[in-house]
Design a protein around this motif. Structure first.
Motif, PDB file in Angstrom:
ATOM      1  N   ILE A 156       0.835  -1.203   0.000  1.00 58.71           N
ATOM      2  CA  ILE A 156       0.000   0.000   0.000  1.00 58.71           C
ATOM      3  C   ILE A 156       0.870   1.254   0.000  1.00 58.71           C
ATOM      4  O   ILE A 156       0.602   2.214  -0.729  1.00 58.71           O
ATOM      5  N   ASP A 157       1.933   1.232   0.804  1.00 53.53           N
ATOM      6  CA  ASP A 157       2.840   2.381   0.841  1.00 53.53           C
ATOM      7  C   ASP A 157       3.513   2.597  -0.512  1.00 53.53           C
ATOM      8  O   ASP A 157       3.685   3.738  -0.957  1.00 53.53           O
ATOM      9  N   ARG A 158       3.896   1.489  -1.176  1.00 48.07           N
ATOM     10  CA  ARG A 158       4.540   1.615  -2.489  1.00 48.07           C
ATOM     11  C   ARG A 158       3.571   2.184  -3.513  1.00 48.07           C
ATOM     12  O   ARG A 158       3.944   2.992  -4.358  1.00 48.07           O
ATOM     13  N   ALA A 159       2.305   1.753  -3.451  1.00 52.51           N
ATOM     14  CA  ALA A 159       1.308   2.270  -4.394  1.00 52.51           C
ATOM     15  C   ALA A 159       1.123   3.776  -4.212  1.00 52.51           C
ATOM     16  O   ALA A 159       1.077   4.531  -5.189  1.00 52.51           O
ATOM     17  N   ALA A 160       1.024   4.211  -2.963  1.00 50.71           N
ATOM     18  CA  ALA A 160       0.871   5.644  -2.693  1.00 50.71           C
ATOM     19  C   ALA A 160       2.102   6.413  -3.161  1.00 50.71           C
ATOM     20  O   ALA A 160       1.989   7.504  -3.731  1.00 50.71           O
ATOM     21  N   ALA A 161       3.286   5.836  -2.937  1.00 50.13           N
ATOM     22  CA  ALA A 161       4.524   6.499  -3.345  1.00 50.13           C
ATOM     23  C   ALA A 161       4.613   6.607  -4.863  1.00 50.13           C
ATOM     24  O   ALA A 161       5.126   7.598  -5.390  1.00 50.13           O
ATOM     25  N   LEU A 162       4.111   5.603  -5.569  1.00 51.73           N
ATOM     26  CA  LEU A 162       4.137   5.645  -7.033  1.00 51.73           C
ATOM     27  C   LEU A 162       3.363   6.848  -7.566  1.00 51.73           C
ATOM     28  O   LEU A 162       3.831   7.554  -8.453  1.00 51.73           O
ATOM     29  N   MET A 163       2.185   7.095  -7.024  1.00 56.69           N
ATOM     30  CA  MET A 163       1.393   8.218  -7.510  1.00 56.69           C
ATOM     31  C   MET A 163       1.993   9.560  -7.093  1.00 56.69           C
ATOM     32  O   MET A 163       1.716  10.578  -7.716  1.00 56.69           O
ATOM     33  N   ARG A 164       2.818   9.555  -6.060  1.00 59.79           N
ATOM     34  CA  ARG A 164       3.512  10.790  -5.671  1.00 59.79           C
ATOM     35  C   ARG A 164       4.819  10.971  -6.426  1.00 59.79           C
ATOM     36  O   ARG A 164       5.493  11.981  -6.268  1.00 59.79           O
ATOM     37  N   GLY A 165       5.181   9.965  -7.217  1.00 57.64           N
ATOM     38  CA  GLY A 165       6.408  10.062  -7.992  1.00 57.64           C
ATOM     39  C   GLY A 165       7.656   9.736  -7.211  1.00 57.64           C
ATOM     40  O   GLY A 165       8.761  10.045  -7.640  1.00 57.64           O
TER      41      GLY A 165
END
Length: 216
Positions: free
Chosen positions: A133-142
């Protein structure tokens, strides 16, 4: 129709066309015919069930952010509006990204690439871990994986388990109740970021054992 279906909603046909072309140029994406109004957008959503909607804020018959809030699809807001209230409202409505117009189409292409990776990560049939979940959120934040200064809950637990003393991955795993492989993965990631020191302990036989200690 395979691929990630994307609907552009913009009353300026030139801008809508440019954004549609940017979507169509990306492998793995399908660009639907753009909608110019909220009404057209709702009809297109009902007919084609897009995965992602790229919505302008100011539309002839309504508000694009209200549209984003009401649909069962992911969305980016693409607007010339730069006031903080509008940006907050867009994120509150569930927008995954906010792009200020005008922008280079390469900016949209990069956000679409992030979205594809985000979507792939969250399409897993297995239960997601906090790290997923943290990686998914980080992906959208670049953010690159591991680039965020914030530590995951598991990493915090691993660091706490070291408690100022050396330990092996097996010992850490036993202390926090995870598999050795999971402990090893987090310890290695922490070491790569300089948060954990690694040393070797040589025994009388066999390979040397990796020992970990908190601290850069």
């Amino acid at each position: 129709m395979s691929g990630i279906r994307v609907l552009v909603v913009d009353d300026d046909f030139r801008v809508a066309g440019l954004h549609r072309e940017a979507v169509a140029a990306r492998a793995g994406f399908v660009a639907l015919e753009p909608a110019r109004t909220v009404g057209e957008a709702r009809a297109a959503i009902a007919a084609h069930a897009p995965d992602l909607v790229l919505a302008d804020v100011y539309l002839p018959d309504g508000d694009g952010i209200d549209l984003v809030r009401s649909i069962d699809a992911d969305a980016f807001v693409l607007s010339a509006a730069t006031d903080a209230a509008t940006v907050r409202r867009a994120f509150s409505a569930g927008a995954l990204a906010y792009l200020v117009k005008p922008f280079d189409t390469r900016v949209l292409a990069e956000r679409l690439e992030r979205y594809a990776r985000y979507r792939n990560l969250l399409s897993s049939v297995r239960p997601l871990s906090q790290d997923d979940i943290d990686r998914a959120a980080a992906l959208m934040r670049g953010e690159r994986e591991g680039a965020s200064l914030a530590r995951s809950a598991t990493e915090q637990t691993v660091l706490a388990a070291l408690a100022g003393e050396e330990a092996s991955a097996s010992e850490v795993a036993e202390r926090i109740g995870v598999s050795r492989a999971t402990a090893q993965r987090h310890l290695t990631a922490l070491a790569e970021r300089g948060l954990v020191q690694v040393s070797l302990r040589y025994g009388s036989t066999g390979r040397p054992e990796h020992r970990f200690r908190a601290g850069g």
